[in-house]
Design an enzyme around this catalytic site. Structure first.
Site, PDB file in Angstrom:
ATOM      1  CD  GLU A 248       1.089   3.009   1.784  1.00 35.18           C
ATOM      2  OE1 GLU A 248       0.438   2.028   2.222  1.00 35.18           O
ATOM      3  OE2 GLU A 248       2.167   2.870   1.174  1.00 35.18           O
ATOM      4  CD  GLU A 251      -0.930   1.442  -2.759  1.00 34.27           C
ATOM      5  OE1 GLU A 251      -0.431   1.911  -3.804  1.00 34.27           O
ATOM      6  OE2 GLU A 251      -0.240   1.101  -1.762  1.00 34.27           O
ATOM      7  CD  GLU A 252      -1.985  -0.308   4.566  1.00 38.53           C
ATOM      8  OE1 GLU A 252      -0.747  -0.421   4.598  1.00 38.53           O
ATOM      9  OE2 GLU A 252      -2.660   0.042   5.560  1.00 38.53           O
TER      10      GLU A 252
END
Length: 374
Positions: A248, A251-252
């Site tokens: 996460e 990805e962010e």
């Protein structure tokens, strides 16, 4: 030349043997039956204690399908027999039209309906016009076998069968991909123990602090309840916490990290899809891009993240500690207190083996264990 007595014996003995054999077969109620399957075979079966069905594609798998051979073997065992089972009108069921089913967990049975393309149109066990009657016969069989529940998986190509199943008391349990799963509790005098599907979703958040004492933050394009938040999101099915939170963050923000520990867990209810939510806040460290320990500037994820940056830790801490209810963040205030402590108080991860045969080792998250040498 044969004597008269020998001639009589040569004729009489076969007749006696034949009569004895016929009587034995009549008493035992055995019959020869030919079962048409994908690979036809002739079986000796007990006609009063079996369920006759044609084996479909699942019979070639490792899953055990309950068929006529299984029920013919029940004689002399503690398994209930299916003799003289009647429908609600007092008529005996046509066992040649029972639905195939298999043993399932917690003393239940499961019917797996194949896609239409996997069955012959001329010999379709799951034809919509006859499905309801076959299902009723299967329910009666399960009751006779003292089963607690029946499960049915129905592919989208057979969606019309769902209505027929509902007439027999089946309800939706869950759906995923192209398959719906229905269930029916069979014991009227016992409250249903069928568990609710997907009671919780698992979320992860990351506290990532670099060598400059800056914390990695993001601002989403939607649902921004505070000026900044830590990166994170939902764990995927079968994904471990450490893998999920590392993914996460990358990805962010585009920042690669290492997992260190869990700082805390928030448990809330009424979240997405009206499910409960377990949100794990984890401590990560960024992976430097050189020997000097430098880390790259974060890059916001397209379509999801409006902005991302390294925020001064004191600035972020002041924000979550703020008394203004539109700025402060009670949960992250507690997390910041833990962050500023020594990481020896964090929740640690240990991989342990399972006592269940065939199950893979899994992580256990726990409080720090005191060293034996201390």
């Amino acid at each position: 030349m044969l004597s008269a007595s020998k001639v009589v014996k040569s004729i009489t003995y076969p007749i006696i043997v034949l009569m004895f054999t016929r009587r034995l077969l009549a008493r035992s109620n055995f019959a020869f039956a030919f079962q048409s399957t994908r690979t036809s075979s002739c079986n000796i079966i007990r006609s009063s204690s079996f369920i006759n069905h044609r084996t479909h594609a699942m019979a070639s798998s490792n899953t055990h399908i309950w068929n006529k051979q299984h029920f013919s073997s029940l004689k002399g065992t503690t398994e209930p027999q299916t003799t003289n089972m009647l429908d609600e009108n007092g008529n005996e069921y046509d066992w040649d039209k029972i639905l195939p089913f298999q043993k399932n967990t917690h003393n239940s049975v499961k019917i797996v309906v194949p896609d239409e393309e996997e069955t012959s149109k001329d010999d379709d066990l799951y034809d919509a016009d006859t499905f309801h009657n076959k299902l009723e016969a299967t329910i009666a069989t399960a009751l006779q076998l003292k089963k607690t529940a029946i499960w049915i998986t129905v592919p989208m190509s057979r969606a019309r069968l769902i209505e027929e199943a509902s007439k027999s008391g089946f309800t939706f349990h869950h759906a995923e991909g192209h398959t719906a799963t229905l269930s029916k509790w069979l014991l009227d005098d016992v409250e249903s123990r069928i568990p609710t599907y997907a009671t919780h979703q698992v979320g992860v958040g990351a506290v990532v602090i670099n060598a400059k004492n800056e914390i990695l933050c993001v601002r989403e394009k939607r649902n921004n309840y505070r000026p900044w938040k830590v990166p994170g999101g939902l764990a995927e099915l079968g994904e471990d916490l450490d893998t999920a939170v590392i993914r996460e963050v990358y990805e962010e923000t585009g920042i690669e990290c290492r997992f260190n520990s869990v700082l805390g867990v928030r448990h809330t209810h009424g979240s997405q899809f009206d499910r409960s939510d377990l949100y794990f806040v984890c401590r990560l460290e960024p992976i430097p891009i050189n020997e000097e320990g430098d880390v790259p500037l974060p890059v916001p994820q397209e379509g999801e993240i409006e902005a991302t940056c390294w925020v001064d830790f004191d600035e972020y801490r002041d924000m979550v500690y703020a008394e203004d209810p539109k700025v402060g963040h009670p949960m992250m205030k507690h997390i910041m207190k833990i962050v500023e402590q020594s990481d020896q108080y964090d929740i640690q991860k240990t991989i342990v083996t399972s006592v269940v045969p065939g199950r893979k080792p899994s992580p256990v998250y726990h409080a720090a264990i005191k060293s034996e040498s201390s």
